[in-house]
Design an enzyme around this catalytic site. Structure first.
Site, mmCIF file in Angstrom:
data_model
loop_
_atom_site.group_PDB
_atom_site.id
_atom_site.type_symbol
_atom_site.label_atom_id
_atom_site.label_comp_id
_atom_site.label_asym_id
_atom_site.label_seq_id
_atom_site.Cartn_x
_atom_site.Cartn_y
_atom_site.Cartn_z
ATOM 1 N N LYS A 172 0.838 -1.208 0.000
ATOM 2 C CA LYS A 172 0.000 0.000 0.000
ATOM 3 C C LYS A 172 0.873 1.258 0.000
ATOM 4 C CE LYS A 172 -2.066 -1.087 3.891
ATOM 5 N NZ LYS A 172 -1.413 -2.392 4.173
ATOM 6 N N ARG A 210 -9.774 1.120 8.177
ATOM 7 C CA ARG A 210 -9.420 -0.268 8.460
ATOM 8 C C ARG A 210 -10.484 -1.010 9.232
ATOM 9 N NH1 ARG A 210 -3.364 0.540 8.450
ATOM 10 N NH2 ARG A 210 -2.573 -1.452 9.046
ATOM 11 N N ARG A 238 11.857 -5.990 4.679
ATOM 12 C CA ARG A 238 11.568 -4.550 4.616
ATOM 13 C C ARG A 238 12.550 -3.735 5.446
ATOM 14 N NH1 ARG A 238 5.761 -2.098 5.474
ATOM 15 N NH2 ARG A 238 5.758 -3.423 7.313
ATOM 16 N N ARG A 292 11.394 -1.968 10.858
ATOM 17 C CA ARG A 292 10.248 -1.441 11.616
ATOM 18 C C ARG A 292 10.006 -2.331 12.832
ATOM 19 N NH1 ARG A 292 4.909 -0.005 8.170
ATOM 20 N NH2 ARG A 292 3.863 -1.198 9.775
ATOM 21 N N ARG A 295 -0.859 -8.652 13.419
ATOM 22 C CA ARG A 295 -1.344 -7.652 12.457
ATOM 23 C C ARG A 295 -2.176 -8.314 11.362
ATOM 24 N NH1 ARG A 295 4.087 -5.121 10.782
ATOM 25 N NH2 ARG A 295 2.878 -4.040 9.189
HETATM 26 P P1 AP5 Z 1 4.861 -1.679 1.925
HETATM 27 O O1 AP5 Z 1 4.556 -0.813 0.750
HETATM 28 O O2 AP5 Z 1 5.622 -1.104 3.039
HETATM 29 O O3 AP5 Z 1 3.495 -2.375 2.410
HETATM 30 P P2 AP5 Z 1 2.242 -1.803 3.186
HETATM 31 O O4 AP5 Z 1 1.026 -2.411 2.552
HETATM 32 O O5 AP5 Z 1 2.301 -0.326 3.267
HETATM 33 O O6 AP5 Z 1 2.460 -2.517 4.560
HETATM 34 P P3 AP5 Z 1 2.459 -1.956 6.053
HETATM 35 O O7 AP5 Z 1 3.177 -2.960 6.870
HETATM 36 O O8 AP5 Z 1 2.894 -0.542 6.087
HETATM 37 O O9 AP5 Z 1 0.963 -2.038 6.327
HETATM 38 P P4 AP5 Z 1 0.287 -1.994 7.668
HETATM 39 O O10 AP5 Z 1 -1.055 -1.785 7.153
HETATM 40 O O11 AP5 Z 1 0.445 -3.145 8.564
HETATM 41 O O12 AP5 Z 1 1.054 -0.846 8.480
HETATM 42 P P5 AP5 Z 1 0.674 0.658 8.769
HETATM 43 O O13 AP5 Z 1 1.896 1.419 8.787
HETATM 44 O O14 AP5 Z 1 -0.430 1.099 7.899
HETATM 45 O O15 AP5 Z 1 5.608 -2.982 1.366
HETATM 46 C C1 AP5 Z 1 6.060 -3.993 2.253
HETATM 47 C C2 AP5 Z 1 7.429 -4.525 1.799
HETATM 48 O O16 AP5 Z 1 7.288 -5.216 0.568
HETATM 49 C C3 AP5 Z 1 8.453 -3.431 1.528
HETATM 50 O O17 AP5 Z 1 9.703 -3.923 1.891
HETATM 51 C C4 AP5 Z 1 8.382 -3.198 0.003
HETATM 52 O O18 AP5 Z 1 9.600 -2.740 -0.534
HETATM 53 C C5 AP5 Z 1 8.047 -4.598 -0.479
HETATM 54 N N1 AP5 Z 1 7.173 -4.609 -1.664
HETATM 55 C C6 AP5 Z 1 6.103 -3.788 -1.932
HETATM 56 N N2 AP5 Z 1 5.510 -4.121 -3.095
HETATM 57 C C7 AP5 Z 1 6.207 -5.199 -3.576
HETATM 58 C C8 AP5 Z 1 6.087 -6.011 -4.759
HETATM 59 N N3 AP5 Z 1 5.114 -5.798 -5.670
HETATM 60 N N4 AP5 Z 1 6.980 -7.020 -4.921
HETATM 61 C C9 AP5 Z 1 7.960 -7.254 -4.015
HETATM 62 N N5 AP5 Z 1 8.130 -6.519 -2.881
HETATM 63 C C10 AP5 Z 1 7.265 -5.509 -2.669
HETATM 64 O O19 AP5 Z 1 0.111 0.548 10.245
HETATM 65 C C11 AP5 Z 1 0.969 0.250 11.333
HETATM 66 C C12 AP5 Z 1 0.170 0.221 12.621
HETATM 67 O O20 AP5 Z 1 -0.413 1.525 12.861
HETATM 68 C C13 AP5 Z 1 -1.022 -0.738 12.642
HETATM 69 O O21 AP5 Z 1 -0.625 -2.035 13.018
HETATM 70 C C14 AP5 Z 1 -1.923 -0.065 13.676
HETATM 71 O O22 AP5 Z 1 -1.482 -0.334 14.976
HETATM 72 C C15 AP5 Z 1 -1.728 1.408 13.396
HETATM 73 N N6 AP5 Z 1 -2.682 1.930 12.420
HETATM 74 C C16 AP5 Z 1 -2.392 2.504 11.213
HETATM 75 N N7 AP5 Z 1 -3.517 2.873 10.571
HETATM 76 C C17 AP5 Z 1 -4.541 2.521 11.385
HETATM 77 C C18 AP5 Z 1 -5.963 2.619 11.267
HETATM 78 N N8 AP5 Z 1 -6.563 3.158 10.183
HETATM 79 N N9 AP5 Z 1 -6.705 2.154 12.290
HETATM 80 C C19 AP5 Z 1 -6.141 1.625 13.397
HETATM 81 N N10 AP5 Z 1 -4.815 1.485 13.568
HETATM 82 C C20 AP5 Z 1 -4.032 1.943 12.562
HETATM 83 MG MG MG Z 2 2.593 1.034 4.860
#
Ligand code: AP5
Ligand code: MG
Ligand code: ZN
Length: 217
Positions: free
Chosen positions: A13, A88, A127, A160, A171
């Site tokens: 994402k 979410r 990552r 991270r 998660r």
């Molecule tokens: P990346 O692009 O970083 O993936 P992502 O989908 O953004 O994954 P996240 O881990 O950031 O998602 P998340 O939803 O758990 O975390 P968030 O920060 O939102 O890609 C991942 C890896 O794969 C990277 O190394 C990249 O280079 C690689 N990659 C990407 N595309 C690829 C491809 N096509 N092929 C190969 N490799 C690839 O949330 C963190 C925490 O914050 C949550 O756990 C929660 O506690 C809180 N939080 C955030 N938002 C909310 C909400 N709305 N409600 C409640 N809690 C929330």
């Molecule tokens: Mg992300």
């Protein structure tokens, strides 16, 4: 253009939202990035959010919705936005609908990036992120030009804290339980665009751009 990025943790994402933000010249709003910044700065909201993030749990809706509501009021979003990691839960999605309704705007599309679980685990393991500008890399799939250094700002890349396997499992569980109902929520509103997220970063990007430009759902 107003877009939501949906998909499990690690689906790409953030990676795609960044590229789309350049392509369409609109801002990316990542609730995860907002929380990580608040944690770094030890603000009261950051301290509260950290409790949940460290355990791989979702931060309570009332905290998240308040933050997004404030951000969406800013004038720099007049041209649109990409929401990355929000909503979410159904409750967050309903709040967003209300916020947008009140400002007389609507969503254009919800991009649902689909990646199988085994592949997700591989992505977390490799990552590396930049705490300074939020850029995300992968040691194998998307390495920085200089090992361990951010291409954009030159800062040291780190793992991270919530990418540790036990936290990742939690998660993914939270995603299954609380976020997957959003797929049906947006399908029924004719906004959902399913994307095969298993292809390379550039291929996934091209597919999203084509679908958005083509207007196909
Ligand atoms: P990346 O692009 O970083 O993936 P992502 O989908 O953004 O994954 P996240 O881990 O950031 O998602 P998340 O939803 O758990 O975390 P968030 O920060 O939102 O890609 C991942 C890896 O794969 C990277 O190394 C990249 O280079 C690689 N990659 C990407 N595309 C690829 C491809 N096509 N092929 C190969 N490799 C690839 O949330 C963190 C925490 O914050 C949550 O756990 C929660 O506690 C809180 N939080 C955030 N938002 C909310 C909400 N709305 N409600 C409640 N809690 C929330
Ligand atoms: Mg992300
Ligand atoms: Zn950086």
């Amino acid at each position: 253009m107003r877009i939501i990025m949906l998909g499990p943790p690690g689906a790409g994402k953030g990676t795609q939202a960044r590229k789309l933000s350049e392509e369409f010249n609109i801002h990316q709003i990542s609730t995860g990035d907002i929380f990580r910044k608040a944690v770094q700065e030890s603000t009261p909201m950051g301290i509260r959010a950290k409790e949940y993030m460290d355990k791989g749990q979702l931060v309570p809706d009332e905290i998240v919705v308040g933050i997004v509501e404030e951000r969406l009021k800013q004038p720099d979003l007049a041209k649109g936005f990409i929401l990355d990691g929000f909503p979410r839960t159904i409750s967050q999605a309903e709040s967003l609908e209300q916020i947008l309704h009140n400002s007389g705007t609507k969503l254009n599309a919800v991009i649902n990036i689909q990646v199988p679980r085994d592949e997700l685990i591989e992505r977390f393991t490799g990552r590396r992120v930049c705490n300074s500008c939020g850029a995300s890399y992968h040691v194998k799939y998307n390495p920085p030009r200089i090992t361990g250094k951010c291409d954009i700002c030159g800062k040291q890349l780190v793992i991270r804290p919530d990418d540790e396997l036990e936290t990742v499992k939690k998660r993914l569980e939270e995603y299954e339980q609380k976020t997957t109902p959003l797929i049906e929520f947006y399908r029924s509103r004719h906004l959902l665009i399913n994307i095969d997220g298993e292809k390379s970063i550039d291929e996934v990007f091209q597919e999203i751009v084509d679908r958005l430009r083509g207007g196909k759902k």
